[in-house]
Design an enzyme around this catalytic site. Structure first.
Site, PDB file in Angstrom:
ATOM      1  N   SER A 228      22.416  29.881  16.145  1.00  0.00           N
ATOM      2  CA  SER A 228      22.023  29.649  14.823  1.00  0.00           C
ATOM      3  C   SER A 228      21.648  28.039  14.597  1.00  0.00           C
ATOM      4  O   SER A 228      22.514  27.158  14.951  1.00  0.00           O
ATOM      5  CB  SER A 228      23.112  29.999  13.995  1.00  0.00           C
ATOM      6  OG  SER A 228      23.713  31.021  14.072  1.00  0.00           O
TER       7      SER A 228
ATOM      8  N   CYS B 215      19.251  26.474  15.774  1.00  0.00           N
ATOM      9  CA  CYS B 215      18.626  25.658  16.790  1.00  0.00           C
ATOM     10  C   CYS B 215      16.873  25.996  16.819  1.00  0.00           C
ATOM     11  O   CYS B 215      16.492  26.034  18.111  1.00  0.00           O
ATOM     12  CB  CYS B 215      19.249  25.879  18.031  1.00  0.00           C
ATOM     13  SG  CYS B 215      20.955  25.214  18.279  1.00  0.00           S
ATOM     14  N   GLY B 216      16.277  26.303  15.750  1.00  0.00           N
ATOM     15  CA  GLY B 216      14.842  26.474  15.839  1.00  0.00           C
ATOM     16  C   GLY B 216      14.432  27.882  16.295  1.00  0.00           C
ATOM     17  O   GLY B 216      13.180  27.879  16.583  1.00  0.00           O
TER      18      GLY B 216
ATOM     19  N   THR C 297      13.718  30.418  14.618  1.00  0.00           N
ATOM     20  CA  THR C 297      12.698  31.044  13.590  1.00  0.00           C
ATOM     21  C   THR C 297      11.558  30.316  14.115  1.00  0.00           C
ATOM     22  O   THR C 297      10.314  30.992  14.012  1.00  0.00           O
ATOM     23  CB  THR C 297      13.006  30.803  12.151  1.00  0.00           C
ATOM     24  OG1 THR C 297      14.013  31.466  11.827  1.00  0.00           O
ATOM     25  CG2 THR C 297      11.859  31.418  11.181  1.00  0.00           C
TER      26      THR C 297
ATOM     27  N   ARG D 291      18.161  28.084   2.505  1.00  0.00           N
ATOM     28  CA  ARG D 291      17.392  29.184   3.113  1.00  0.00           C
ATOM     29  C   ARG D 291      16.298  29.761   2.387  1.00  0.00           C
ATOM     30  O   ARG D 291      16.229  29.648   1.178  1.00  0.00           O
ATOM     31  CB  ARG D 291      18.227  30.296   3.463  1.00  0.00           C
ATOM     32  CG  ARG D 291      19.550  30.158   4.348  1.00  0.00           C
ATOM     33  CD  ARG D 291      19.287  30.389   5.660  1.00  0.00           C
ATOM     34  NE  ARG D 291      20.277  29.863   6.681  1.00  0.00           N
ATOM     35  CZ  ARG D 291      20.634  30.567   7.701  1.00  0.00           C
ATOM     36  NH1 ARG D 291      19.829  31.440   8.329  1.00  0.00           N
ATOM     37  NH2 ARG D 291      21.615  30.298   8.447  1.00  0.00           N
TER      38      ARG D 291
ATOM     39  N   ASN E 191      21.818  24.011   5.135  1.00  0.00           N
ATOM     40  CA  ASN E 191      21.670  25.353   5.452  1.00  0.00           C
ATOM     41  C   ASN E 191      21.063  25.737   4.272  1.00  0.00           C
ATOM     42  O   ASN E 191      21.200  27.265   4.013  1.00  0.00           O
ATOM     43  CB  ASN E 191      23.293  25.775   5.615  1.00  0.00           C
ATOM     44  CG  ASN E 191      23.079  27.498   6.261  1.00  0.00           C
ATOM     45  OD1 ASN E 191      22.195  27.635   7.192  1.00  0.00           O
ATOM     46  ND2 ASN E 191      24.025  28.210   6.168  1.00  0.00           N
TER      47      ASN E 191
ATOM     48  N   ARG F  15      20.945  23.670  22.430  1.00  0.00           N
ATOM     49  CA  ARG F  15      20.688  22.262  22.119  1.00  0.00           C
ATOM     50  C   ARG F  15      21.449  21.487  23.302  1.00  0.00           C
ATOM     51  O   ARG F  15      22.535  21.009  22.862  1.00  0.00           O
ATOM     52  CB  ARG F  15      21.210  22.286  20.645  1.00  0.00           C
ATOM     53  CG  ARG F  15      20.752  21.025  19.929  1.00  0.00           C
ATOM     54  CD  ARG F  15      21.426  21.182  18.395  1.00  0.00           C
ATOM     55  NE  ARG F  15      20.617  21.980  17.526  1.00  0.00           N
ATOM     56  CZ  ARG F  15      19.924  21.299  16.746  1.00  0.00           C
ATOM     57  NH1 ARG F  15      19.400  20.052  16.675  1.00  0.00           N
ATOM     58  NH2 ARG F  15      19.061  22.142  15.741  1.00  0.00           N
TER      59      ARG F  15
ATOM     60  N   TYR G 137      27.330  33.890  -0.019  1.00  0.00           N
ATOM     61  CA  TYR G 137      26.392  33.278   0.824  1.00  0.00           C
ATOM     62  C   TYR G 137      25.947  34.459   1.774  1.00  0.00           C
ATOM     63  O   TYR G 137      26.917  35.267   2.420  1.00  0.00           O
ATOM     64  CB  TYR G 137      27.311  32.182   1.502  1.00  0.00           C
ATOM     65  CG  TYR G 137      26.182  31.768   2.992  1.00  0.00           C
ATOM     66  CD1 TYR G 137      24.892  31.293   2.970  1.00  0.00           C
ATOM     67  CD2 TYR G 137      26.677  32.231   4.240  1.00  0.00           C
ATOM     68  CE1 TYR G 137      24.019  31.024   3.811  1.00  0.00           C
ATOM     69  CE2 TYR G 137      25.816  31.712   5.241  1.00  0.00           C
ATOM     70  CZ  TYR G 137      24.727  31.460   5.361  1.00  0.00           C
ATOM     71  OH  TYR G 137      23.937  31.144   6.508  1.00  0.00           O
TER      72      TYR G 137
ATOM     73  N   ASP H 287      15.189  36.877  14.151  1.00  0.00           N
ATOM     74  CA  ASP H 287      16.933  36.512  14.595  1.00  0.00           C
ATOM     75  C   ASP H 287      17.792  37.679  15.344  1.00  0.00           C
ATOM     76  O   ASP H 287      18.412  37.178  16.343  1.00  0.00           O
ATOM     77  CB  ASP H 287      17.351  36.612  12.953  1.00  0.00           C
ATOM     78  CG  ASP H 287      18.839  36.076  12.974  1.00  0.00           C
ATOM     79  OD1 ASP H 287      19.262  35.255  13.672  1.00  0.00           O
ATOM     80  OD2 ASP H 287      19.562  36.785  12.087  1.00  0.00           O
TER      81      ASP H 287
HETATM   82  C1  OXD Z   1      22.858  32.881  11.631  1.00  0.00           C
HETATM   83  C2  OXD Z   1      21.640  33.257  10.822  1.00  0.00           C
HETATM   84  O1  OXD Z   1      22.528  32.886  12.743  1.00  0.00           O
HETATM   85  O2  OXD Z   1      21.543  33.163   9.506  1.00  0.00           O
HETATM   86  O3  OXD Z   1      23.662  31.835  11.020  1.00  0.00           O
HETATM   87  O4  OXD Z   1      20.674  33.829  11.345  1.00  0.00           O
HETATM   88 MN    MN Z   2      20.980  34.196  13.218  1.00  0.00          MN
END
Ligand code: OXD
Ligand code: MN
Length: 644
Positions: A291, A293-294, A296, A404, A402, A436, A238, A309
């Site tokens: 992470s 929580c919107g 992006t 991606r 999760n 959140r 991952y 990020d």
């Molecule tokens: C995280 C990411 O914060 O992947 O987990 O950005």
């Molecule tokens: Mn992140």
């Protein structure tokens, strides 16, 4: 206190190579002429020793140096498919990768800082004594790449030459990891030596998936050696656990900011995005969110999206706050990404043009990637990271929450590539912190002073999300950066106060809290769901853009400044052609004093347990409490903005 280069350098101890002559002999024995020639362009001895020791430790059959050329990028792309780490999808350039079912998020209990005897770390992190990690790495990484190819790539975490960019080496036996690295980071092979000289430091990351079997996951470790700026990762794939240039190096960058450049740099879990205001002016935001929580989605709301990020911030010579994105790509969460909420991203994911790696999604019979909340009819069957899937399997989600997508940011229509490439960084006018929070804070509140702004960051809370395995409940998330702060929180807090109050920072940013998770049931409605819509974030950022330029005024409440109804009403009409009712405004911006007091008490109790915490934070909390109590005595426990 962190001390650099203290204690045994585990990589050199387990590799056993301590002279440059030995390193060169090893390279000559192990690399073919082509790759030896490539490596010969790197002359920094410390860098070469790191690589030599990684080779001596992992014992790969073959070593390849990736230069970032088009041919090399194409090679890694194809090799990843040939090796089976990725599989092509129907759209050219799109592939998918599955991580083991046990390895679908950051493995919290197996993520550890390697520390020296007397070293204190964040109360929210876990540590292991250097001697224990040393033995573990020796036992589990010796020969871990036997029969495999080791890839070595040289990257810059930020535009080459930017003050806060830090060079990093990524060493891995996984083509998926290196393919992801090529999409997310700037390969700076040609500039690497010069960058190490300029910055005076570099990060090293060593990873191997090993045999990649479920039975090895308990042995997986994600180690950050703070003193030697090196990460180790084993028995996992991952990206949050393996592509340690991302979160592993973000943790090390936090140390650099706090312990080498205190008060001058910050390393934050923040998006960077530009909003276009009246007359076409551009106003840049840097915003933190935990992470999942919107973050992006918020970043992409901007007209000039820069990063989603991470942000490296510094104070420039002209007195402005500057930020660069260490990345050039996104590793974005897919759940609930759809045409309605994320049109630009969706175009890249559904139409040819961009190179995309999907992970842990469902693959339908037409080789199309599918995820929960993609806004399309549920397929009749498919394959996901757990095997065959049909809608009848009601207790197994179609895709992992999760799951991606990894792609270059420049593929996204509103990305401002020039700003993301500029070593001068984006001039930041607004800093936001969001969590959140379903029942306490309003959608926006602006700090009255820099110190208040720091305290907004320190007081973020959020619900656990699918990005972390083993987390549950409501958690404190200071600066939305808690999982990535290695050092003591008191040190981090102090560095924040020093940074924002630094007299060289002449153009102080607006600092605001954001919360778009207030629910209807918590504001007296007898139905559930969010109060307002996900896309309202456009309005909140739009108001902040105007506020930063003095184009709107705000109402003062004990915790900060909040927008006036008339201004929001106008912005809702302009941006969304929506009639924003005064009733909704009242629900969103009424002060629920008891809830705020509870939150402040929780924070005071938590910060009291930390060591070396500046008195300033307690003074601010106590002042806010006294003002809230007085307001409650005068107007009751719930105060409408109209009654202020
Ligand atoms: C995280 C990411 O914060 O992947 O987990 O950005
Ligand atoms: Mn992140």
């Amino acid at each position: 206190m962190l001390e650099f280069k203290k204690g045994v350098d585990i990589l050199s101890a387990v590799g056993g190579i301590d002279s440059i002559e030995e390193a060169r002999r090893l390279f000559k024995n192990k690399l073919d002429n082509e790759h030896l020639a490539r490596l010969s362009r790197i002359t920094h001895e410390e860098v070469l020793l790191k690589i030599a020791n990684a080779i001596a430790l992992c014992q790969p059959d073959t070593i390849m140096v990736l230069t970032g050329s088009d041919a090399d990028k194409d090679f890694i792309r194809k090799y990843s498919i040939e090796k089976g780490e990725e599989t092509p999808l129907a759209i050219p350039g799109h592939t998918y990768h599955f991580d083991l079912p046990e390895d679908q998020g950051r493995l919290l209990s197996q993520t550890l800082y390697i520390v020296n005897e007397d070293e204190h770390i964040s109360s929210m992190a876990q540590k292991e004594l250097r001697s224990v990690s040393h033995a573990y790495i020796e036992k589990h990484m010796t020969g871990i790449m036997k029969g495999k190819v080791m890839f070595v790539g040289f990257y810059s975490r930020g535009p080459v030459g930017a003050q806060a960019s830090i060079p990093a080496i990524e060493i891995s036996s996984s083509t998926y990891v290196l393919h992801s690295a090529e999409l997310l980071y700037r390969n700076c092979y040609a500039d690497f030596d010069a960058e190490v000289d300029r910055r005076g430091e570099f990060f090293t990351n060593v990873h191997s998936e090993g045999p990649n079997r479920p039975e090895d996951i308990p042995n997986c470790r994600i180690y950050m050696d703070r003193s030697w700026q090196t990460t180790y990762s084993m028995f996992c794939t991952y990206a949050g656990n393996t592509l340690l240039m991302k979160k592993g190096n973000h943790r090390l960058a936090s140390d650099t900011a706090i312990y080498k450049h205190k008060g001058r740099e910050l390393s934050e879990h923040m998006f960077i995005t530009g909003m276009t205001g009246p007359g076409g002016r551009k106003t840049y935001f840097a915003g933190a969110a935990p992470s999942g929580c919107g973050k992006t989605t918020t970043a992409m709301v901007g007209s000039d999206f820069v990063g989603d990020d991470l942000a490296q911030l510094w104070i420039a010579d002209d007195g402005t706050l500057r930020a660069i994105n260490p990345e050039i790509g996104i590793f974005g969460i897919l759940e609930d990404v759809n045409r309605e909420g994320d049109p630009h991203l969706m175009k890249c994911l559904r139409e040819p043009g961009a190179e995309v790696i999907f992970s842990n999604v469902l693959i339908d019979e037409n080789k199309k990637p599918r995820w929960v909340g993609d806004g399309e009819p549920v397929p009749e069957r498919g394959i996901n990271f757990q095997g065959e899937w049909t809608p009848a399997m009601t207790d197994v989600p179609m895709s992992h929450p999760n799951s991606r997508c990894t792609l270059l940011s420049e593929a996204i229509a509103n990305h401002n590539k020039a700003v993301n490439a500029d070593p001068a960084g984006a001039p930041i006018a607004v800093v936001t912190y969001s969590g959140r929070d379903s029942d306490t804070m309003p959608p926006i509140w602006v700090a009255k002073t820099m110190d208040d702004g720091v305290v907004i960051g320190a007081s973020i809370v959020s619900k656990a999300t699918a990005t972390e395995i083993g987390a549950s409940g409501i958690r404190r998330q200071p600066w939305a950066n808690a999982p990535f702060i290695p050092g003591q929180l008191g040190d981090y807090l102090d560095a924040q106060f020093k940074f924002f109050n630094n007299p060289n920072l002449q153009k102080k940013p607006v600092i605001a809290g954001l919360n778009y998770f207030l629910t209807r049931e918590n504001r007296g409605e007898n139905r559930t769901g969010l109060l307002g819509e996900k896309k309202d974030v456009h309005v909140w950022l739009g108001w902040l853009e105007l506020y930063a330029h003095g184009d709107v005024q705000a109402l003062e409440i004990p915790i900060g400044m909040i927008p006036k109804y008339e201004d929001l009403k106008k912005i809702f009409k302009q941006k969304h052609n929506k009639d924003y009712s005064e009733d909704l405004y009242t629900k969103q911006f009424s002060l629920y004093i008891d809830n705020v007091l509870m939150l402040i008490d929780l924070e005071i109790a938590a910060w009291k347990k930390e060591e070396g915490v500046s008195q300033t934070i307690f003074t601010i909390y106590e002042t806010q409490k006294a003002e809230l109590e007085a307001l409650k005595a005068a107007k009751g426990p719930i105060v409408r903005p109209q009654d202020l």
